[in-house]
Design an enzyme around this catalytic site. Structure first.
Site, PDB file in Angstrom:
ATOM      1  N   HIS A  15      50.136 -45.654 -52.990  1.00 12.04           N
ATOM      2  CA  HIS A  15      49.440 -46.700 -52.328  1.00 12.04           C
ATOM      3  C   HIS A  15      49.132 -47.757 -53.499  1.00 12.04           C
ATOM      4  O   HIS A  15      48.292 -47.367 -54.417  1.00 12.04           O
ATOM      5  CB  HIS A  15      48.169 -46.282 -51.591  1.00 12.04           C
ATOM      6  CG  HIS A  15      48.344 -45.466 -50.524  1.00 12.04           C
ATOM      7  ND1 HIS A  15      48.642 -45.997 -49.129  1.00 12.04           N
ATOM      8  CD2 HIS A  15      48.367 -44.121 -50.323  1.00 12.04           C
ATOM      9  CE1 HIS A  15      48.825 -45.038 -48.386  1.00 12.04           C
ATOM     10  NE2 HIS A  15      48.748 -43.908 -48.985  1.00 12.04           N
ATOM     11  N   HIS A 174      52.388 -35.152 -47.663  1.00 11.18           N
ATOM     12  CA  HIS A 174      51.200 -34.955 -48.113  1.00 11.18           C
ATOM     13  C   HIS A 174      50.525 -33.475 -47.435  1.00 11.18           C
ATOM     14  O   HIS A 174      49.563 -33.477 -46.752  1.00 11.18           O
ATOM     15  CB  HIS A 174      50.080 -35.825 -48.228  1.00 11.18           C
ATOM     16  CG  HIS A 174      49.972 -36.747 -47.074  1.00 11.18           C
ATOM     17  ND1 HIS A 174      49.726 -36.565 -45.741  1.00 11.18           N
ATOM     18  CD2 HIS A 174      49.750 -38.310 -47.086  1.00 11.18           C
ATOM     19  CE1 HIS A 174      49.681 -37.558 -45.023  1.00 11.18           C
ATOM     20  NE2 HIS A 174      49.718 -38.404 -45.691  1.00 11.18           N
ATOM     21  N   ASP A 247      50.326 -39.489 -53.189  1.00 11.89           N
ATOM     22  CA  ASP A 247      49.437 -40.206 -52.125  1.00 11.89           C
ATOM     23  C   ASP A 247      48.180 -40.821 -53.048  1.00 11.89           C
ATOM     24  O   ASP A 247      47.094 -40.601 -52.617  1.00 11.89           O
ATOM     25  CB  ASP A 247      48.788 -39.197 -51.047  1.00 11.89           C
ATOM     26  CG  ASP A 247      48.300 -39.990 -49.949  1.00 11.89           C
ATOM     27  OD1 ASP A 247      48.347 -41.119 -49.837  1.00 11.89           O
ATOM     28  OD2 ASP A 247      47.654 -39.259 -49.144  1.00 11.89           O
TER      29      ASP A 247
HETATM   30  O1  DOR Z   1      43.393 -39.930 -47.963  1.00 15.64           O
HETATM   31  C1  DOR Z   1      44.187 -40.885 -47.621  1.00 15.64           C
HETATM   32  N1  DOR Z   1      44.139 -42.067 -48.238  1.00 15.64           N
HETATM   33  N2  DOR Z   1      45.165 -40.552 -46.896  1.00 15.64           N
HETATM   34  C2  DOR Z   1      46.016 -41.426 -46.201  1.00 15.64           C
HETATM   35  O2  DOR Z   1      46.753 -41.088 -45.289  1.00 15.64           O
HETATM   36  C3  DOR Z   1      45.945 -42.845 -46.636  1.00 15.64           C
HETATM   37  C4  DOR Z   1      45.197 -42.978 -48.017  1.00 15.64           C
HETATM   38  C5  DOR Z   1      44.976 -44.385 -47.965  1.00 15.64           C
HETATM   39  O3  DOR Z   1      45.460 -45.258 -47.786  1.00 15.64           O
HETATM   40  O4  DOR Z   1      43.670 -44.826 -48.336  1.00 15.64           O
HETATM   41 ZN    ZN Z   2      49.174 -41.963 -48.076  1.00 13.50          ZN
END
Ligand code: DOR
Ligand code: ZN
Length: 346
Positions: A15, A174, A247
């Site tokens: 991300h 994940h 992730d």
């Molecule tokens: O912990 C997480 N954060 N899991 C996810 O699937 C999305 C991610 C986020 O975009 O912050």
């Molecule tokens: Zn993610």
């Protein structure tokens, strides 16, 4: 001093967000990774090829001149995604994969999919053209216990998709449970899974050490030790169905330490060091390269990277930098609960 040289790794789940956060976190990934799959859960989400192209340009502008890095873009599936748009976006090379978020499963997933039947025509097209499907594998029904959401998704949704479309290339992202690990291991050849460093390093106890630890809160939520051990076992085995997807998910500290704290762990800065330590602790350093540099590329039909990195073990454990600065705000950097002696030295 011990040293190992391995093929430069890739991160198959990242991300980067947008704006100032994007500019701050992109170099943390490009320093050690050659390629990454970029998640589309922005506000608003990346729904079309043109959105992905614009977003890719922003990412490219944030890459330091010293780093060579390829962002692989994704589209966010909704019940309104058009199968012809998907085909054109994929065949033109604008996007690499599509992401399925069950609606409400995680951060910015409100526009996600409620009824998988509604996207079956799109998944059929993806199967035909060889486009990978990335799945956040959790059901969202309120009555299902949060610790069971992945297992129930595997039983009720993933199994259905795999049986309907055995040729579709699927990454269950994940993964966190022994059930998901077993399902992927025994499942069809086009089904693989990614695993994060934090799910390899921590069990759910880490969320409650002497109090509540919001920086260890992510989704899928950390599970019992028995599940962590199952993940470690497949990661260090070299099994080509399992590979790294960090992730890494930056949130401002003020958004995590709040009345309703965000899910996500920002782990890119020390990811390779942490994994080297984890693999060494399991007497499996010789399998690190499979997990972080080879297995993912194989699934996605990409060449493995030509460049190498050098990882060095020192006598003293690493002192982790605690935070990144984003203007006047902070992003907390993930630190495991064991000492780490490895650094990426070149
Ligand atoms: O912990 C997480 N954060 N899991 C996810 O699937 C999305 C991610 C986020 O975009 O912050
Ligand atoms: Zn993610």
């Amino acid at each position: 001093m011990e040293e190992i040289e391995i093929i430069k790794p890739d991160d198959w789940h990242v991300h980067f967000r947008d704006g100032e956060v994007l500019n701050t976190v992109v170099p943390e990934t490009t320093r050690h990774f050659a390629r990454a799959i970029i998640m589309p859960n922005l506000v608003p989400p990346i729904l079309k090829g043109v959105d992905a192209v614009k977003y890719k340009k922003k990412i490219q502008r944030a890459i330091p001149k010293s780093d060579r890095f390829l962002p692989l873009m994704t589209i966010y599936l909704t019940e309104n995604t058009n199968k012809n748009d998907i085909r054109i976006a994929y065949e033109s090379g604008q996007v690499f994969a599509a992401k399925l978020y069950p609606a409400g499963a995680t951060t910015n997933s409100d526009s996600g999919v409620k009824d998988i039947n509604k996207i079956m025509p799109v998944l059929e097209t993806m199967s035909e053209i060889g486009m990978p499907l990335l799945i956040h594998g959790e059901v969202t029904d309120k009555e299902i216990d949060i610790f069971d959401r992945e297992k129930v998704f595997v039983d009720q949704k993933l199994d259905f998709i795999c049986k309907e479309l055995p040729e579709l290339k699927i990454t269950l992202e994940h993964i966190t449970t022994k059930e998901a690990t077993a399902y992927v291991n025994e499942g069809n050849k086009n089904l693989v899974a990614s695993i994060t460093p934090h799910h390899l390093a921590l069990s759910r106890n880490a969320m409650f050490v002497g109090g509540i630890r919001p920086h260890n809160y992510c989704l899928p939520i950390l599970k019992r030790e028995i599940h962590r051990k199952a993940l470690v076992e497949v990661a260090v085995s070299g099994n080509s169905k399992f590979f790294l997807g960090t992730d890494t998910a930056p949130h401002l500290t003020s958004d995590k330490e709040s009345f309703c704290g965000c899910a996500g762990i920002f782990n890119s800065t020390y990811c390779v060091s942490i994994l080297a330590q984890l693999f060494e602790n399991e007497s499996a350093l010789h399998k690190l390269e499979n997990f972080i540099s080879k297995n993912g590329a194989k699934h996605y039909n990409l060449k493995i990277n030509k460049e190498k990195i050098l990882i060095t073990k020192s006598n003293h454990s690493l002192l982790f930098k605690k935070e990144l600065d984003v203007k006047k705000q902070k992003i907390r950097i993930f630190e495991p609960d064991f000492p780490v002696f490895w650094t990426v030295s070149g």
